[in-house]
Design a protein around this motif. Structure first.
Motif, PDB file in Angstrom:
ATOM      1  N   ARG A 178     -47.617  29.309  35.781  1.00 34.03           N
ATOM      2  CA  ARG A 178     -46.779  30.416  35.294  1.00 34.03           C
ATOM      3  C   ARG A 178     -47.210  30.807  33.877  1.00 34.03           C
ATOM      4  N   VAL A 179     -47.506  29.797  33.054  1.00 31.44           N
ATOM      5  CA  VAL A 179     -47.980  30.050  31.689  1.00 31.44           C
ATOM      6  C   VAL A 179     -49.289  30.843  31.732  1.00 31.44           C
ATOM      7  N   GLU A 180     -50.224  30.379  32.548  1.00 30.04           N
ATOM      8  CA  GLU A 180     -51.539  31.035  32.609  1.00 30.04           C
ATOM      9  C   GLU A 180     -51.418  32.480  33.092  1.00 30.04           C
ATOM     10  N   HIS A 181     -50.541  32.715  34.057  1.00 27.10           N
ATOM     11  CA  HIS A 181     -50.405  34.080  34.575  1.00 27.10           C
ATOM     12  C   HIS A 181     -49.784  35.018  33.550  1.00 27.10           C
ATOM     13  N   TYR A 182     -48.836  34.518  32.787  1.00 24.81           N
ATOM     14  CA  TYR A 182     -48.255  35.324  31.705  1.00 24.81           C
ATOM     15  C   TYR A 182     -49.368  35.709  30.718  1.00 24.81           C
ATOM     16  N   GLU A 183     -50.176  34.718  30.373  1.00 26.66           N
ATOM     17  CA  GLU A 183     -51.259  34.969  29.416  1.00 26.66           C
ATOM     18  C   GLU A 183     -52.304  35.925  29.993  1.00 26.66           C
ATOM     19  N   ALA A 196     -51.863  38.306  32.112  1.00 21.78           N
ATOM     20  CA  ALA A 196     -51.309  39.662  32.062  1.00 21.78           C
ATOM     21  C   ALA A 196     -51.424  40.227  30.650  1.00 21.78           C
ATOM     22  N   ALA A 197     -51.042  39.409  29.669  1.00 22.56           N
ATOM     23  CA  ALA A 197     -51.010  39.883  28.283  1.00 22.56           C
ATOM     24  C   ALA A 197     -52.419  40.106  27.725  1.00 22.56           C
ATOM     25  N   TYR A 198     -53.324  39.153  27.971  1.00 23.69           N
ATOM     26  CA  TYR A 198     -54.700  39.323  27.473  1.00 23.69           C
ATOM     27  C   TYR A 198     -55.426  40.439  28.208  1.00 23.69           C
ATOM     28  N   GLU A 240     -61.034  32.233  29.838  1.00 23.70           N
ATOM     29  CA  GLU A 240     -60.567  30.838  29.775  1.00 23.70           C
ATOM     30  C   GLU A 240     -59.233  30.664  30.497  1.00 23.70           C
ATOM     31  N   GLU A 241     -58.342  31.633  30.337  1.00 20.00           N
ATOM     32  CA  GLU A 241     -57.032  31.540  31.006  1.00 20.00           C
ATOM     33  C   GLU A 241     -57.233  31.598  32.521  1.00 20.00           C
TER      34      GLU A 241
END
Ligand code: FE
Ligand code: ZN
Ligand code: FE
Length: 165
Positions: free
Chosen positions: A107-112, A114-116, A141-142
């Motif tokens: 979930r953390v990686e997917h949020y990142e 989207a944002a990056y 990297e994400e």
């Protein structure tokens, strides 16, 4: 103050990411401590090191833009990480917890991602090629952290499946 230009929107979203990454560096050590799978532990450790480097990239970007990226709280990441912390508390140690932590970490990686993905696109449109290339390194990297977690989940989930009721 209203965000009324594309460049201000870009900086606002970078600030959000700066806060998100800072929060992640505080949360990952707790996850690393709580999991059992050696493969998962080392993947999280590797991503913690990457995350510190991602913060340095954002520092470079801040310098390049002549803007501070401090002073914002990413509420999205705060919520995602609060759920991750809940997962640690509420699951039995071993493969069940490990499976839950993988799900929380993804979930953390997917949020990142989207944002990056968004800020990378903005940087390209703004003609900031150096900044765009730094953001693209982090985005990759994400994505690869997410893929690695998916791969580890195959083993962990199958162990979790055979935990007796
Ligand atoms: Fe990150
Ligand atoms: Zn946010
Ligand atoms: Fe990440």
């Amino acid at each position: 103050m209203t965000t009324n230009t594309f460049e201000k929107l870009f900086v606002a979203e970078l600030k959000d990411l700066y806060s998100a990454e800072q929060q992640i560096t505080k949360a990952l050590p707790k996850m690393i401590k709580a999991v059992t799978s050696a493969e998962l532990k080392s993947a999280l450790e590797a991503h913690l090191a990457e995350t510190n480097n991602q913060i340095q990239r954002l520092d470079k970007i801040a310098e390049n833009l002549g803007k501070s990226l401090h002073g914002k709280v990413c509420n999205g990441m705060k919520g995602v990480l609060a759920e991750g912390a809940e997962m640690l508390e509420e699951t039995a140690e071993g493969s069940i917890r490990d499976a839950g932590v993988i799900s929380a970490a993804q979930r953390v990686e997917h949020y990142e991602m989207a944002a990056y993905g968004a800020v990378h696109e903005y940087a390209m449109l703004l003609g900031m090629n150096q900044v765009a290339s730094l953001l693209s390194e982090t985005l990759e990297e994400e994505k690869s952290a997410d893929k690695k977690l998916s791969k580890i989940s195959k083993n962990v989930n199958s162990d979790a499946l055979s935990v007796p009721a």
